[in-house]
Design a protein around this motif. Structure first.
Motif: not given
Length: 634
Positions: A215-219, A224-225, A269-271
Protein backbone atom coordinates in the motif's frame (compact mmCIF):
# COMPACT_ATOMS: atom_id res chain seq x y z
CA UNK A 1 -22.72 54.65 -30.86
CA UNK A 2 -18.99 54.86 -30.18
CA UNK A 3 -16.63 51.92 -30.45
CA UNK A 4 -16.01 51.66 -26.69
CA UNK A 5 -19.75 51.22 -26.01
CA UNK A 6 -19.96 48.50 -28.67
CA UNK A 7 -17.06 46.61 -27.09
CA UNK A 8 -18.60 46.93 -23.61
CA UNK A 9 -21.93 45.55 -24.89
CA UNK A 10 -20.09 42.64 -26.51
CA UNK A 11 -18.14 41.94 -23.31
CA UNK A 12 -21.37 42.06 -21.28
CA UNK A 13 -23.05 39.48 -23.53
CA UNK A 14 -19.91 37.31 -23.69
CA UNK A 15 -19.80 37.16 -19.88
CA UNK A 16 -23.16 35.33 -19.87
CA UNK A 17 -21.63 32.42 -21.80
CA UNK A 18 -19.46 30.99 -19.03
CA UNK A 19 -17.73 31.85 -15.78
CA UNK A 20 -14.74 29.49 -15.89
CA UNK A 21 -12.60 32.19 -17.53
CA UNK A 22 -12.63 34.01 -14.19
CA UNK A 23 -9.59 33.60 -11.94
CA UNK A 24 -10.20 32.78 -8.29
CA UNK A 25 -6.94 34.60 -7.51
CA UNK A 26 -8.15 37.90 -8.98
CA UNK A 27 -10.38 39.76 -6.55
CA UNK A 28 -11.36 42.19 -9.33
CA UNK A 29 -12.93 39.35 -11.35
CA UNK A 30 -14.79 38.00 -8.34
CA UNK A 31 -16.02 41.46 -7.37
CA UNK A 32 -17.42 41.97 -10.86
CA UNK A 33 -19.08 38.54 -10.75
CA UNK A 34 -20.64 39.44 -7.41
CA UNK A 35 -21.96 42.70 -8.86
CA UNK A 36 -23.80 41.12 -11.78
CA UNK A 37 -24.84 37.78 -10.23
CA UNK A 38 -28.61 37.17 -10.34
CA UNK A 39 -30.09 34.77 -7.78
CA UNK A 40 -33.85 34.38 -8.38
CA UNK A 41 -34.14 31.12 -6.39
CA UNK A 42 -31.85 32.07 -3.45
CA UNK A 43 -29.33 29.45 -4.55
CA UNK A 44 -26.32 31.05 -2.83
CA UNK A 45 -28.01 30.97 0.56
CA UNK A 46 -28.58 27.22 0.09
CA UNK A 47 -24.98 26.65 -1.02
CA UNK A 48 -23.58 28.45 2.02
CA UNK A 49 -25.54 26.40 4.55
CA UNK A 50 -23.42 24.44 6.99
CA UNK A 51 -24.09 21.09 5.32
CA UNK A 52 -22.74 19.07 2.40
CA UNK A 53 -24.49 19.84 -0.90
CA UNK A 54 -24.43 19.07 -4.58
CA UNK A 55 -25.64 21.60 -7.16
CA UNK A 56 -27.18 20.04 -10.27
CA UNK A 57 -28.26 21.48 -13.59
CA UNK A 58 -27.89 21.00 -17.30
CA UNK A 59 -24.68 22.32 -18.83
CA UNK A 60 -24.92 26.11 -18.93
CA UNK A 61 -27.39 26.64 -16.08
CA UNK A 62 -24.84 28.53 -13.94
CA UNK A 63 -23.33 25.91 -11.61
CA UNK A 64 -19.77 27.26 -11.88
CA UNK A 65 -21.00 30.84 -11.48
CA UNK A 66 -22.94 29.89 -8.34
CA UNK A 67 -19.96 28.04 -6.85
CA UNK A 68 -17.64 30.99 -7.55
CA UNK A 69 -20.13 33.40 -6.01
CA UNK A 70 -20.31 31.18 -2.90
CA UNK A 71 -16.52 30.95 -2.86
CA UNK A 72 -16.21 34.75 -2.93
CA UNK A 73 -18.73 35.20 -0.10
CA UNK A 74 -16.57 32.90 2.04
CA UNK A 75 -13.42 34.78 1.03
CA UNK A 76 -14.97 38.06 2.15
CA UNK A 77 -15.06 36.78 5.75
CA UNK A 78 -11.23 36.64 5.74
CA UNK A 79 -10.46 39.87 3.87
CA UNK A 80 -10.11 43.18 5.69
CA UNK A 81 -12.58 45.80 4.51
CA UNK A 82 -14.92 43.20 3.00
CA UNK A 83 -18.30 42.24 4.41
CA UNK A 84 -20.25 39.14 3.37
CA UNK A 85 -23.98 39.27 2.77
CA UNK A 86 -24.35 35.73 4.14
CA UNK A 87 -22.02 35.49 7.18
CA UNK A 88 -21.79 37.71 10.23
CA UNK A 89 -18.83 36.85 12.44
CA UNK A 90 -17.67 33.40 11.28
CA UNK A 91 -14.40 33.08 9.39
CA UNK A 92 -14.80 30.71 6.42
CA UNK A 93 -11.81 29.39 4.46
CA UNK A 94 -12.91 28.51 0.87
CA UNK A 95 -11.03 25.96 -1.25
CA UNK A 96 -11.91 25.60 -4.94
CA UNK A 97 -10.94 22.62 -7.12
CA UNK A 98 -11.75 22.07 -10.79
CA UNK A 99 -12.02 18.28 -10.90
CA UNK A 100 -11.44 18.14 -14.65
CA UNK A 101 -7.82 19.02 -13.81
CA UNK A 102 -7.55 15.88 -11.68
CA UNK A 103 -8.17 13.55 -14.60
CA UNK A 104 -4.97 12.55 -16.36
CA UNK A 105 -5.40 12.88 -20.14
CA UNK A 106 -3.33 9.83 -20.98
CA UNK A 107 -4.23 7.56 -18.06
CA UNK A 108 -7.92 8.24 -17.55
CA UNK A 109 -8.50 4.82 -16.00
CA UNK A 110 -5.62 5.16 -13.53
CA UNK A 111 -7.74 5.79 -10.44
CA UNK A 112 -4.70 6.04 -8.17
CA UNK A 113 -3.48 9.02 -10.22
CA UNK A 114 -6.91 10.65 -9.95
CA UNK A 115 -6.74 10.38 -6.17
CA UNK A 116 -3.21 11.77 -6.06
CA UNK A 117 -4.12 14.73 -8.29
CA UNK A 118 -7.15 15.46 -6.10
CA UNK A 119 -5.22 15.46 -2.82
CA UNK A 120 -2.39 17.50 -4.33
CA UNK A 121 -4.83 20.12 -5.61
CA UNK A 122 -6.47 20.21 -2.19
CA UNK A 123 -3.09 20.73 -0.50
CA UNK A 124 -2.08 23.40 -3.02
CA UNK A 125 -5.37 25.27 -2.63
CA UNK A 126 -5.16 25.13 1.17
CA UNK A 127 -1.58 26.44 1.27
CA UNK A 128 -2.25 29.24 -1.22
CA UNK A 129 -5.36 30.38 0.61
CA UNK A 130 -3.66 30.39 4.00
CA UNK A 131 -0.83 32.51 2.60
CA UNK A 132 -3.19 34.92 0.83
CA UNK A 133 -5.60 35.60 3.71
CA UNK A 134 -3.16 35.91 6.61
CA UNK A 135 -1.12 39.09 6.98
CA UNK A 136 2.64 38.76 6.63
CA UNK A 137 3.60 39.04 10.31
CA UNK A 138 0.96 36.61 11.48
CA UNK A 139 1.86 34.21 8.64
CA UNK A 140 5.52 33.99 9.75
CA UNK A 141 4.46 33.23 13.31
CA UNK A 142 1.77 30.85 12.09
CA UNK A 143 4.21 28.82 9.99
CA UNK A 144 6.68 28.64 12.86
CA UNK A 145 4.10 27.37 15.35
CA UNK A 146 2.21 25.13 12.96
CA UNK A 147 4.13 21.98 11.99
CA UNK A 148 0.99 20.61 10.31
CA UNK A 149 1.62 23.04 7.43
CA UNK A 150 5.06 21.50 6.88
CA UNK A 151 3.46 18.07 7.08
CA UNK A 152 1.41 18.96 4.00
CA UNK A 153 4.65 19.45 2.06
CA UNK A 154 5.84 16.04 3.25
CA UNK A 155 2.53 14.43 2.30
CA UNK A 156 2.68 15.96 -1.18
CA UNK A 157 6.25 14.73 -1.64
CA UNK A 158 5.25 11.24 -0.55
CA UNK A 159 2.42 11.24 -3.08
CA UNK A 160 4.77 12.22 -5.88
CA UNK A 161 7.57 9.84 -4.95
CA UNK A 162 5.26 6.96 -4.11
CA UNK A 163 6.81 6.19 -0.73
CA UNK A 164 4.79 3.70 1.29
CA UNK A 165 3.02 5.62 4.02
CA UNK A 166 -0.32 3.98 4.74
CA UNK A 167 -3.19 1.96 3.32
CA UNK A 168 -5.11 3.76 0.63
CA UNK A 169 -4.05 2.28 -2.71
CA UNK A 170 -3.14 -1.25 -3.79
CA UNK A 171 -0.07 -1.83 -5.96
CA UNK A 172 0.66 -5.31 -7.29
CA UNK A 173 4.08 -6.75 -6.44
CA UNK A 174 5.58 -10.11 -7.55
CA UNK A 175 8.16 -12.61 -6.28
CA UNK A 176 9.99 -15.17 -8.44
CA UNK A 177 11.23 -18.58 -7.28
CA UNK A 178 13.34 -20.71 -9.64
CA UNK A 179 13.98 -24.44 -9.04
CA UNK A 180 16.45 -26.49 -11.09
CA UNK A 181 16.51 -30.27 -11.55
CA UNK A 182 18.52 -32.44 -14.03
CA UNK A 183 18.46 -36.13 -15.02
CA UNK A 184 20.19 -38.35 -17.62
CA UNK A 185 20.00 -41.97 -18.78
CA UNK A 186 22.73 -44.07 -20.51
CA UNK A 187 22.93 -47.64 -21.94
CA UNK A 188 26.43 -49.21 -22.35
CA UNK A 189 27.00 -52.42 -24.44
CA UNK A 190 30.57 -53.87 -25.00
CA UNK A 191 31.98 -57.40 -25.69
CA UNK A 192 33.15 -57.56 -22.13
CA UNK A 193 30.02 -56.32 -20.42
CA UNK A 194 26.60 -54.91 -20.78
CA UNK A 195 25.39 -52.35 -18.35
CA UNK A 196 23.03 -49.53 -17.70
CA UNK A 197 23.91 -46.37 -15.89
CA UNK A 198 21.56 -43.59 -14.92
CA UNK A 199 22.01 -40.10 -13.57
CA UNK A 200 19.33 -37.54 -12.85
CA UNK A 201 20.17 -34.65 -15.10
CA UNK A 202 16.82 -33.25 -16.26
CA UNK A 203 16.90 -29.43 -16.08
CA UNK A 204 13.59 -27.78 -15.36
CA UNK A 205 13.07 -24.06 -14.61
CA UNK A 206 9.82 -22.93 -13.11
CA UNK A 207 8.62 -19.46 -12.15
CA UNK A 208 6.06 -18.99 -9.46
CA UNK A 209 4.32 -15.60 -9.28
CA UNK A 210 2.85 -14.69 -5.95
CA UNK A 211 0.79 -11.50 -5.64
CA UNK A 212 0.35 -9.52 -2.51
CA UNK A 213 -0.80 -6.03 -1.63
CA UNK A 214 1.65 -3.26 -1.01
CA UNK A 215 0.00 0.00 0.00
CA UNK A 216 1.09 3.46 -0.96
CA UNK A 217 -0.56 6.81 -0.45
CA UNK A 218 -2.33 8.55 2.35
CA UNK A 219 -4.54 7.71 5.25
CA UNK A 220 -7.37 10.21 4.79
CA UNK A 221 -8.11 10.55 8.49
CA UNK A 222 -4.52 11.55 9.20
CA UNK A 223 -4.84 14.10 6.41
CA UNK A 224 -8.07 15.49 7.89
CA UNK A 225 -6.43 15.79 11.28
CA UNK A 226 -3.68 17.92 9.70
CA UNK A 227 -6.32 20.21 8.17
CA UNK A 228 -8.11 20.42 11.51
CA UNK A 229 -4.89 21.50 13.25
CA UNK A 230 -4.19 24.13 10.60
CA UNK A 231 -7.61 25.80 10.62
CA UNK A 232 -7.74 25.75 14.42
CA UNK A 233 -4.42 27.59 14.77
CA UNK A 234 -5.35 29.99 11.96
CA UNK A 235 -8.52 30.85 13.95
CA UNK A 236 -10.78 29.75 11.10
CA UNK A 237 -14.25 28.50 11.99
CA UNK A 238 -15.13 26.45 8.90
CA UNK A 239 -13.67 25.22 5.61
CA UNK A 240 -15.91 25.10 2.51
CA UNK A 241 -14.57 22.86 -0.25
CA UNK A 242 -16.02 23.71 -3.69
CA UNK A 243 -15.64 20.84 -6.20
CA UNK A 244 -16.58 21.84 -9.74
CA UNK A 245 -16.92 19.81 -12.96
CA UNK A 246 -17.59 16.48 -11.21
CA UNK A 247 -19.37 15.28 -14.36
CA UNK A 248 -16.24 15.87 -16.46
CA UNK A 249 -14.95 12.64 -14.92
CA UNK A 250 -16.05 9.37 -16.50
CA UNK A 251 -18.31 7.00 -14.57
CA UNK A 252 -15.52 4.87 -13.15
CA UNK A 253 -13.58 7.90 -11.92
CA UNK A 254 -16.71 9.43 -10.39
CA UNK A 255 -17.47 6.34 -8.33
CA UNK A 256 -13.85 6.06 -7.19
CA UNK A 257 -13.64 9.72 -6.20
CA UNK A 258 -16.99 9.45 -4.42
CA UNK A 259 -15.37 6.93 -2.06
CA UNK A 260 -12.74 9.50 -1.15
CA UNK A 261 -15.33 12.28 -0.81
CA UNK A 262 -17.40 10.02 1.46
CA UNK A 263 -14.54 10.01 3.98
CA UNK A 264 -14.65 13.84 3.97
CA UNK A 265 -18.43 14.09 4.45
CA UNK A 266 -19.41 14.52 8.06
CA UNK A 267 -15.75 14.33 9.09
CA UNK A 268 -16.33 16.53 12.14
CA UNK A 269 -13.49 18.80 11.07
CA UNK A 270 -15.84 21.71 10.29
CA UNK A 271 -15.33 21.02 6.58
CA UNK A 272 -18.33 21.21 4.25
CA UNK A 273 -18.34 20.07 0.62
CA UNK A 274 -20.17 21.67 -2.32
CA UNK A 275 -20.14 19.66 -5.59
CA UNK A 276 -21.25 20.84 -9.03
CA UNK A 277 -22.79 18.09 -11.21
CA UNK A 278 -24.65 17.88 -14.52
CA UNK A 279 -28.23 16.58 -14.37
CA UNK A 280 -28.39 12.82 -15.08
CA UNK A 281 -24.60 12.72 -15.52
CA UNK A 282 -23.31 11.97 -12.03
CA UNK A 283 -22.82 8.91 -9.88
CA UNK A 284 -21.94 9.06 -6.19
CA UNK A 285 -21.71 5.28 -5.97
CA UNK A 286 -23.43 3.25 -3.27
CA UNK A 287 -21.68 4.87 -0.31
CA UNK A 288 -23.05 8.43 -0.53
CA UNK A 289 -26.80 8.63 0.04
CA UNK A 290 -28.60 11.74 -1.22
CA UNK A 291 -30.77 13.23 1.52
CA UNK A 292 -28.68 11.72 4.29
CA UNK A 293 -24.99 12.29 3.48
CA UNK A 294 -25.45 15.09 0.95
CA UNK A 295 -28.32 17.42 0.01
CA UNK A 296 -29.57 18.56 -3.38
CA UNK A 297 -29.66 22.13 -4.75
CA UNK A 298 -31.32 22.11 -8.22
CA UNK A 299 -30.84 24.76 -10.90
CA UNK A 300 -32.97 23.34 -13.74
CA UNK A 301 -36.17 25.27 -14.44
CA UNK A 302 -38.44 22.22 -14.06
CA UNK A 303 -37.30 21.87 -10.44
CA UNK A 304 -38.85 25.26 -9.63
CA UNK A 305 -42.14 24.93 -11.55
CA UNK A 306 -44.09 23.36 -8.69
CA UNK A 307 -42.92 25.81 -6.00
CA UNK A 308 -43.73 28.76 -8.28
CA UNK A 309 -47.26 27.54 -8.94
CA UNK A 310 -46.96 26.12 -12.44
CA UNK A 311 -45.16 26.50 -15.75
CA UNK A 312 -46.54 29.92 -16.73
CA UNK A 313 -45.44 31.64 -13.47
CA UNK A 314 -42.04 29.91 -13.81
CA UNK A 315 -41.56 31.24 -17.35
CA UNK A 316 -42.64 34.71 -16.23
CA UNK A 317 -40.06 34.53 -13.45
CA UNK A 318 -37.43 33.50 -15.97
CA UNK A 319 -38.30 36.45 -18.23
CA UNK A 320 -37.69 38.76 -15.26
CA UNK A 321 -34.36 36.99 -14.68
CA UNK A 322 -33.27 37.66 -18.29
CA UNK A 323 -33.95 41.38 -17.96
CA UNK A 324 -32.12 41.58 -14.62
CA UNK A 325 -29.26 39.46 -16.01
CA UNK A 326 -28.66 41.89 -18.87
CA UNK A 327 -29.21 45.12 -16.92
CA UNK A 328 -26.76 44.11 -14.16
CA UNK A 329 -24.11 43.21 -16.72
CA UNK A 330 -24.61 46.48 -18.58
CA UNK A 331 -23.96 48.27 -15.28
CA UNK A 332 -20.95 46.10 -14.38
CA UNK A 333 -19.33 46.58 -17.81
CA UNK A 334 -20.03 50.35 -17.91
CA UNK A 335 -22.18 50.20 -21.04
CA UNK A 336 -24.00 53.42 -20.05
CA UNK A 337 -27.25 52.24 -21.66
CA UNK A 338 -30.34 50.24 -20.70
CA UNK A 339 -31.20 47.01 -22.52
CA UNK A 340 -34.22 48.61 -24.16
CA UNK A 341 -31.96 51.35 -25.60
CA UNK A 342 -30.43 48.82 -28.02
CA UNK A 343 -33.77 47.21 -28.98
CA UNK A 344 -35.80 48.26 -32.00
CA UNK A 345 -38.70 45.86 -31.40
CA UNK A 346 -41.08 45.12 -28.53
CA UNK A 347 -38.98 44.29 -25.44
CA UNK A 348 -41.52 41.86 -23.94
CA UNK A 349 -41.74 39.82 -27.15
CA UNK A 350 -37.97 39.66 -27.56
CA UNK A 351 -37.51 38.52 -23.94
CA UNK A 352 -40.35 35.99 -24.35
CA UNK A 353 -38.61 34.43 -27.37
CA UNK A 354 -35.28 34.24 -25.53
CA UNK A 355 -36.98 32.62 -22.51
CA UNK A 356 -38.68 29.93 -24.60
CA UNK A 357 -35.51 29.05 -26.46
CA UNK A 358 -33.24 28.97 -23.39
CA UNK A 359 -35.65 27.40 -20.82
CA UNK A 360 -33.49 28.21 -17.79
CA UNK A 361 -30.07 27.78 -19.47
CA UNK A 362 -28.16 31.04 -19.04
CA UNK A 363 -25.44 30.03 -21.50
CA UNK A 364 -28.09 29.82 -24.23
CA UNK A 365 -29.11 33.38 -23.37
CA UNK A 366 -25.49 34.42 -23.87
CA UNK A 367 -25.23 32.61 -27.23
CA UNK A 368 -28.47 34.19 -28.46
CA UNK A 369 -27.52 37.73 -27.46
CA UNK A 370 -23.93 37.37 -28.64
CA UNK A 371 -25.03 36.30 -32.14
CA UNK A 372 -27.91 38.79 -32.25
CA UNK A 373 -25.49 41.64 -31.43
CA UNK A 374 -23.11 40.52 -34.21
CA UNK A 375 -25.99 40.96 -36.65
CA UNK A 376 -27.00 44.29 -35.10
CA UNK A 377 -23.47 45.67 -35.56
CA UNK A 378 -23.78 45.08 -39.31
CA UNK A 379 -26.76 47.42 -39.41
CA UNK A 380 -28.13 49.96 -36.94
CA UNK A 381 -26.54 48.69 -33.69
CA UNK A 382 -30.02 47.72 -32.49
CA UNK A 383 -31.62 44.33 -31.95
CA UNK A 384 -34.97 43.59 -33.56
CA UNK A 385 -36.93 40.41 -34.29
CA UNK A 386 -34.75 39.40 -37.24
CA UNK A 387 -31.57 39.77 -35.17
CA UNK A 388 -32.98 37.88 -32.18
CA UNK A 389 -34.29 35.12 -34.47
CA UNK A 390 -30.81 34.88 -36.01
CA UNK A 391 -29.33 34.55 -32.52
CA UNK A 392 -31.85 31.85 -31.59
CA UNK A 393 -31.15 29.93 -34.81
CA UNK A 394 -27.37 30.17 -34.31
CA UNK A 395 -27.60 28.84 -30.73
CA UNK A 396 -29.82 25.93 -31.75
CA UNK A 397 -27.59 24.98 -34.69
CA UNK A 398 -24.53 24.99 -32.44
CA UNK A 399 -26.15 22.52 -30.05
CA UNK A 400 -27.57 20.37 -32.85
CA UNK A 401 -24.13 20.10 -34.48
CA UNK A 402 -22.79 18.62 -31.25
CA UNK A 403 -25.53 15.97 -31.32
CA UNK A 404 -25.13 15.17 -35.03
CA UNK A 405 -21.36 14.85 -34.71
CA UNK A 406 -21.66 12.57 -31.67
CA UNK A 407 -24.00 10.25 -33.62
CA UNK A 408 -21.68 10.39 -36.63
CA UNK A 409 -18.71 9.32 -34.50
CA UNK A 410 -20.86 6.67 -32.77
CA UNK A 411 -20.50 8.36 -29.40
CA UNK A 412 -24.32 8.29 -29.26
CA UNK A 413 -26.02 5.07 -30.49
CA UNK A 414 -27.62 5.48 -33.92
CA UNK A 415 -31.11 4.40 -32.80
CA UNK A 416 -31.48 7.83 -31.16
CA UNK A 417 -31.83 9.29 -34.65
CA UNK A 418 -34.72 6.88 -35.34
CA UNK A 419 -36.37 7.88 -32.08
CA UNK A 420 -35.91 11.60 -32.81
CA UNK A 421 -37.43 11.23 -36.26
CA UNK A 422 -40.39 9.36 -34.74
CA UNK A 423 -40.98 12.12 -32.15
CA UNK A 424 -40.78 14.91 -34.72
CA UNK A 425 -42.89 12.85 -37.12
CA UNK A 426 -45.76 12.68 -34.64
CA UNK A 427 -45.54 16.43 -33.91
CA UNK A 428 -45.75 17.19 -37.64
CA UNK A 429 -48.73 14.83 -37.99
CA UNK A 430 -50.53 16.67 -35.19
CA UNK A 431 -49.69 20.01 -36.81
CA UNK A 432 -50.99 18.83 -40.19
CA UNK A 433 -54.32 17.78 -38.65
CA UNK A 434 -54.95 21.27 -37.22
CA UNK A 435 -52.30 23.84 -38.13
CA UNK A 436 -53.83 26.41 -35.77
CA UNK A 437 -53.41 24.12 -32.73
CA UNK A 438 -50.10 23.84 -30.83
CA UNK A 439 -48.10 20.64 -31.29
CA UNK A 440 -44.90 21.65 -29.53
CA UNK A 441 -45.17 19.68 -26.28
CA UNK A 442 -45.14 16.02 -25.31
CA UNK A 443 -46.25 14.06 -22.26
CA UNK A 444 -44.07 11.08 -21.37
CA UNK A 445 -44.61 8.28 -18.86
CA UNK A 446 -42.04 8.79 -16.04
CA UNK A 447 -40.87 5.17 -16.59
CA UNK A 448 -39.58 6.27 -20.00
CA UNK A 449 -38.11 9.54 -18.79
CA UNK A 450 -34.52 8.41 -19.32
CA UNK A 451 -35.21 7.71 -23.00
CA UNK A 452 -35.01 11.47 -23.63
CA UNK A 453 -31.86 12.23 -21.62
CA UNK A 454 -29.64 12.50 -24.70
CA UNK A 455 -32.08 14.91 -26.39
CA UNK A 456 -32.43 16.89 -23.18
CA UNK A 457 -28.70 17.43 -22.66
CA UNK A 458 -28.35 18.48 -26.31
CA UNK A 459 -31.19 21.01 -25.86
CA UNK A 460 -33.43 19.38 -28.49
CA UNK A 461 -36.18 18.92 -25.92
CA UNK A 462 -36.64 20.55 -22.50
CA UNK A 463 -38.12 18.98 -19.38
CA UNK A 464 -40.65 21.52 -18.10
CA UNK A 465 -42.62 19.79 -15.38
CA UNK A 466 -42.82 16.45 -13.58
CA UNK A 467 -46.13 14.90 -12.57
CA UNK A 468 -48.27 16.96 -14.95
CA UNK A 469 -51.86 15.63 -15.11
CA UNK A 470 -53.36 15.00 -18.52
CA UNK A 471 -56.99 15.70 -19.43
CA UNK A 472 -57.04 12.09 -20.58
CA UNK A 473 -55.95 10.90 -17.11
CA UNK A 474 -52.65 9.88 -15.53
CA UNK A 475 -49.53 11.81 -14.55
CA UNK A 476 -46.75 12.45 -17.03
CA UNK A 477 -43.52 14.38 -17.40
CA UNK A 478 -44.05 17.40 -19.64
CA UNK A 479 -41.46 18.26 -22.29
CA UNK A 480 -41.33 20.88 -25.01
CA UNK A 481 -39.63 20.51 -28.38
CA UNK A 482 -36.98 23.21 -28.83
CA UNK A 483 -38.60 26.54 -29.67
CA UNK A 484 -36.49 27.15 -32.79
CA UNK A 485 -37.15 23.65 -34.11
CA UNK A 486 -40.85 24.46 -33.80
CA UNK A 487 -40.32 27.73 -35.70
CA UNK A 488 -38.37 25.85 -38.37
CA UNK A 489 -41.18 23.28 -38.86
CA UNK A 490 -44.02 25.83 -38.53
CA UNK A 491 -45.28 24.09 -35.39
CA UNK A 492 -47.30 26.39 -33.15
CA UNK A 493 -45.77 26.71 -29.68
CA UNK A 494 -48.12 26.06 -26.73
CA UNK A 495 -48.40 28.84 -24.14
CA UNK A 496 -50.96 27.60 -21.58
CA UNK A 497 -51.67 24.31 -19.81
CA UNK A 498 -55.00 23.92 -21.63
CA UNK A 499 -53.02 23.69 -24.85
CA UNK A 500 -50.61 20.89 -23.88
CA UNK A 501 -52.56 18.50 -21.64
CA UNK A 502 -54.71 16.87 -24.34
CA UNK A 503 -54.45 13.22 -25.33
CA UNK A 504 -52.65 14.11 -28.57
CA UNK A 505 -49.59 15.17 -26.55
CA UNK A 506 -49.11 11.73 -24.94
CA UNK A 507 -46.16 10.12 -26.75
CA UNK A 508 -46.11 6.69 -25.13
CA UNK A 509 -47.20 5.03 -28.37
CA UNK A 510 -44.13 6.48 -30.12
CA UNK A 511 -41.60 5.77 -27.37
CA UNK A 512 -42.87 2.23 -26.67
CA UNK A 513 -41.50 1.21 -30.07
CA UNK A 514 -38.02 1.74 -28.64
CA UNK A 515 -38.49 -0.16 -25.37
CA UNK A 516 -36.28 -2.94 -26.70
CA UNK A 517 -33.25 -0.67 -26.64
CA UNK A 518 -33.66 0.25 -22.98
CA UNK A 519 -35.34 -2.68 -21.26
CA UNK A 520 -33.17 -5.13 -19.36
CA UNK A 521 -36.01 -7.21 -17.97
CA UNK A 522 -36.87 -9.30 -21.03
CA UNK A 523 -34.57 -11.95 -22.45
CA UNK A 524 -34.85 -11.06 -26.13
CA UNK A 525 -36.72 -8.96 -28.63
CA UNK A 526 -36.48 -8.50 -32.37
CA UNK A 527 -36.63 -5.59 -34.82
CA UNK A 528 -37.64 -5.49 -38.47
CA UNK A 529 -34.85 -3.72 -40.40
CA UNK A 530 -37.34 -2.50 -43.00
CA UNK A 531 -40.37 -1.14 -41.12
CA UNK A 532 -38.71 -0.78 -37.68
CA UNK A 533 -41.39 -2.70 -35.74
CA UNK A 534 -40.15 -4.33 -32.53
CA UNK A 535 -41.44 -7.78 -31.54
CA UNK A 536 -41.23 -9.27 -28.07
CA UNK A 537 -39.84 -12.80 -27.87
CA UNK A 538 -43.19 -14.43 -27.07
CA UNK A 539 -44.72 -12.99 -30.27
CA UNK A 540 -42.30 -14.84 -32.57
CA UNK A 541 -40.96 -17.62 -30.33
CA UNK A 542 -42.68 -20.40 -32.31
CA UNK A 543 -40.99 -19.53 -35.59
CA UNK A 544 -37.61 -21.03 -36.38
CA UNK A 545 -36.83 -18.19 -38.79
CA UNK A 546 -38.36 -15.06 -37.33
CA UNK A 547 -39.93 -12.72 -39.90
CA UNK A 548 -41.92 -9.50 -39.79
CA UNK A 549 -45.70 -9.96 -39.97
CA UNK A 550 -46.03 -6.87 -42.16
CA UNK A 551 -43.35 -7.20 -44.86
CA UNK A 552 -41.91 -10.70 -44.29
CA UNK A 553 -38.44 -9.25 -43.68
CA UNK A 554 -36.11 -11.38 -41.55
CA UNK A 555 -35.99 -9.94 -38.02
CA UNK A 556 -32.79 -8.85 -36.28
CA UNK A 557 -32.27 -9.70 -32.63
CA UNK A 558 -31.86 -6.77 -30.24
CA UNK A 559 -29.20 -7.46 -27.65
CA UNK A 560 -30.51 -6.19 -24.34
CA UNK A 561 -28.01 -4.30 -22.31
CA UNK A 562 -27.73 -1.01 -20.55
CA UNK A 563 -26.26 1.24 -23.22
CA UNK A 564 -23.21 3.28 -22.41
CA UNK A 565 -24.28 6.60 -23.86
CA UNK A 566 -20.76 7.16 -25.13
CA UNK A 567 -18.27 4.89 -26.79
CA UNK A 568 -15.11 4.60 -24.72
CA UNK A 569 -16.74 5.91 -21.54
CA UNK A 570 -16.23 9.54 -22.53
CA UNK A 571 -17.48 12.21 -20.18
CA UNK A 572 -20.44 14.33 -21.35
CA UNK A 573 -18.26 17.34 -22.16
CA UNK A 574 -15.96 15.19 -24.30
CA UNK A 575 -18.91 13.89 -26.32
CA UNK A 576 -19.97 17.49 -27.01
CA UNK A 577 -16.45 18.64 -27.98
CA UNK A 578 -15.80 15.74 -30.36
CA UNK A 579 -19.37 15.88 -31.67
CA UNK A 580 -19.04 19.56 -32.60
CA UNK A 581 -15.61 19.16 -34.23
CA UNK A 582 -16.79 16.11 -36.21
CA UNK A 583 -19.27 18.35 -38.08
CA UNK A 584 -16.74 21.06 -38.97
CA UNK A 585 -15.21 21.19 -42.44
CA UNK A 586 -11.80 22.78 -42.88
CA UNK A 587 -13.33 26.11 -43.91
CA UNK A 588 -15.52 26.06 -40.75
CA UNK A 589 -12.69 25.20 -38.32
CA UNK A 590 -12.88 26.66 -34.82
CA UNK A 591 -10.35 27.64 -32.18
CA UNK A 592 -10.27 26.14 -28.69
CA UNK A 593 -11.87 29.31 -27.28
CA UNK A 594 -14.75 29.18 -29.80
CA UNK A 595 -15.38 25.50 -29.09
CA UNK A 596 -15.21 26.11 -25.32
CA UNK A 597 -17.78 28.92 -25.63
CA UNK A 598 -20.15 26.68 -27.61
CA UNK A 599 -19.79 23.62 -25.39
CA UNK A 600 -19.38 25.35 -22.04
CA UNK A 601 -16.01 24.23 -20.72
CA UNK A 602 -12.50 25.63 -20.31
CA UNK A 603 -10.26 26.43 -23.27
CA UNK A 604 -7.55 24.27 -21.66
CA UNK A 605 -9.88 21.26 -21.71
CA UNK A 606 -10.46 21.64 -25.45
CA UNK A 607 -6.86 22.34 -26.46
CA UNK A 608 -5.35 19.69 -24.18
CA UNK A 609 -7.77 16.90 -25.09
CA UNK A 610 -7.80 17.67 -28.82
CA UNK A 611 -4.09 18.33 -29.37
CA UNK A 612 -2.66 15.68 -27.06
CA UNK A 613 -5.20 12.88 -27.32
CA UNK A 614 -7.61 13.13 -30.27
CA UNK A 615 -5.30 14.55 -32.96
CA UNK A 616 -2.59 11.84 -32.59
CA UNK A 617 -5.30 9.20 -33.08
CA UNK A 618 -6.70 10.99 -36.12
CA UNK A 619 -10.06 11.73 -34.46
CA UNK A 620 -9.67 15.47 -35.12
CA UNK A 621 -7.65 17.48 -37.63
CA UNK A 622 -5.72 20.68 -36.90
CA UNK A 623 -4.95 23.68 -39.07
CA UNK A 624 -2.36 26.11 -37.68
CA UNK A 625 -2.96 29.78 -38.46
CA UNK A 626 -0.73 32.50 -37.03
CA UNK A 627 0.64 30.05 -34.49
CA UNK A 628 -2.84 29.12 -33.24
CA UNK A 629 -4.59 25.74 -33.55
CA UNK A 630 -7.95 25.50 -35.32
CA UNK A 631 -9.82 22.20 -35.17
CA UNK A 632 -12.07 20.44 -37.70
CA UNK A 633 -13.30 16.92 -38.39
CA UNK A 634 -13.52 16.43 -42.13
Amino acid sequence: MDNKTKINIKDAFDSILRADYLSIDRIKDLNQLSDYYVDPFNTISSILQKQDNFISGRRGTGKTTALLKGYFECLKTLKKGEESDYFHSNKILPLYIDLSNCNDLFEKDNLALLEIHFVRQLIDSLKRQIESVLDEKFLLLFKKENPALDDLDIIEKLLVEGVTVSKSKNIAATDKRISEQTDSFALEVTPEKMGISAQISDKNETEEIRSYNQTKGLNIQEFLNKIKDIIKKAKIDYVYLFLDEYSDLNNKSQVHLAGLIKSLLGSKTNLFIKIGVITDRFDFGSNIIVGRDIFHIPLDLNEHVERLGGLSPALNKFEELILELVEKRFAAFNVGLKFEDILKANKSEIVSRIARESIGVTRTIGLILQNAWKQAEIGTNQIGFSEINYGIRAARKTYFKQYEGAVKRKLIPGFYNDMWNALIGKAIQEKDKHSDRPASHLLVDPKRNHYLNVFKENFMVHLLEEGRSSKYGGNYNLYSIDYDICLDLNIKYAESKDQYTGIRFIYDDVLSEFDGYFSTEQLKSYKCPKCGRIYQEEEVSQAKVKRCFEDDEKLEEIVHQEFEVTDGNFAEVEVKILGLIAMLKIEDNMSAVEIANSVGCSRQKVSGWCSRVLAPKGDVLIEVKNGKNYYYGE
